[in-house]
Design a protein around this motif. Structure first.
Motif, short mmCIF file in Angstrom:
data_model
loop_
_atom_site.label_atom_id
_atom_site.label_comp_id
_atom_site.label_asym_id
_atom_site.label_seq_id
_atom_site.Cartn_x
_atom_site.Cartn_y
_atom_site.Cartn_z
N GLY A 35 0.78 -1.04 0.18
CA GLY A 35 -0.09 0.02 0.00
C GLY A 35 0.88 1.18 0.04
O GLY A 35 1.97 1.17 0.31
N TRP A 36 0.10 2.30 -0.40
CA TRP A 36 0.74 3.79 -0.34
C TRP A 36 -0.31 4.47 0.75
O TRP A 36 -1.26 4.19 0.57
CB TRP A 36 0.48 4.38 -1.61
CG TRP A 36 1.76 3.91 -2.69
CD1 TRP A 36 1.44 2.75 -3.57
CD2 TRP A 36 3.05 4.22 -2.65
NE1 TRP A 36 2.68 2.52 -4.08
CE2 TRP A 36 3.62 3.49 -3.60
CE3 TRP A 36 4.25 4.90 -1.88
CZ2 TRP A 36 5.06 3.36 -4.08
CZ3 TRP A 36 5.27 5.06 -2.27
CH2 TRP A 36 5.79 4.43 -3.24
N TYR A 37 0.71 5.26 1.65
CA TYR A 37 -0.02 6.17 2.49
C TYR A 37 0.64 7.69 2.28
O TYR A 37 1.84 7.81 1.70
CB TYR A 37 -0.09 5.43 3.94
CG TYR A 37 -0.48 4.22 4.22
CD1 TYR A 37 -0.19 3.36 3.99
CD2 TYR A 37 -1.76 4.43 4.83
CE1 TYR A 37 -0.96 2.08 3.99
CE2 TYR A 37 -2.46 3.14 5.45
CZ TYR A 37 -1.92 2.16 4.68
OH TYR A 37 -2.78 0.94 5.08
N ARG A 38 0.10 8.68 2.76
CA ARG A 38 0.44 10.00 2.93
C ARG A 38 0.51 10.64 4.20
O ARG A 38 -0.71 10.40 4.88
CB ARG A 38 0.23 10.57 1.72
CG ARG A 38 -1.20 10.88 1.81
CD ARG A 38 -1.52 11.46 0.27
NE ARG A 38 -3.04 12.12 0.41
CZ ARG A 38 -3.69 12.50 -0.65
NH1 ARG A 38 -3.12 12.64 -1.71
NH2 ARG A 38 -5.13 12.85 -0.63
N GLN A 39 1.16 11.51 4.43
CA GLN A 39 1.18 12.53 5.61
C GLN A 39 1.49 13.62 5.34
O GLN A 39 2.52 14.10 5.07
CB GLN A 39 1.85 11.80 6.83
CG GLN A 39 1.49 12.49 8.03
CD GLN A 39 2.38 11.77 9.22
OE1 GLN A 39 3.19 11.07 9.10
NE2 GLN A 39 1.83 12.12 10.51
N ALA A 40 0.27 14.60 5.41
CA ALA A 40 0.63 15.91 5.04
C ALA A 40 1.14 16.81 6.51
O ALA A 40 0.60 16.21 7.68
CB ALA A 40 -0.73 16.67 4.62
N PRO A 41 1.64 17.79 6.42
CA PRO A 41 2.00 18.61 7.71
C PRO A 41 0.77 18.98 8.72
O PRO A 41 -0.14 19.32 8.15
CB PRO A 41 2.67 19.88 7.36
CG PRO A 41 3.02 19.61 5.74
CD PRO A 41 1.84 18.50 5.26
#
Length: 112
Positions: A35-41
């Protein structure tokens, strides 16, 4: 210990495209789902897309029809093709192998 190494990312204008890659040190078929995940500031890490060992895919509503996850078992690599990028896609993107093998993260910045 399984190593997961990411590549790709960078700076792109809104409407542009980028491709992320994630290569594992052992068989991703054996690892299973990727999977791919993301985290924005200032935000929590969120799911972007997943792909099972049987190639079933799942996407966050925010990226459906714009992002495509795929896997190449022969290369032990998972890809995330991102198109029609928006400034709100700006985040650090992480690859996850199985339930515990995280990549190092890669910055994606979309300018308006």
């Amino acid at each position: 210990q399984v190593q997961v190494v990411q590549s790709g990312g960078g700076l792109v204008q809104a409407g542009g495209s980028l491709r992320l890659s994630c290569t594992a040190s052992r068989s991703i078929f054996a690892i299973g789902a990727m999977g791919w995940y993301r985290q924005a500031p200032g935000k929590q890490r969120e799911l972007v897309a997943t792909i099972s060992s049987g190639d079933s895919t799942n996407y966050a509503d925010s990226v459906k029809d714009r992002f495509t996850i795929s896997r190449d078992n022969a290369k032990n690599t998972v890809y995330l093709q991102m198109t029609s990028l928006k400034p709100e896609d700006t985040a650090v993107y992480y690859c996850l192998g199985g339930i515990r093998y995280w990549g190092q993260g890669t910055q994606v910045t979309v300018s308006s």
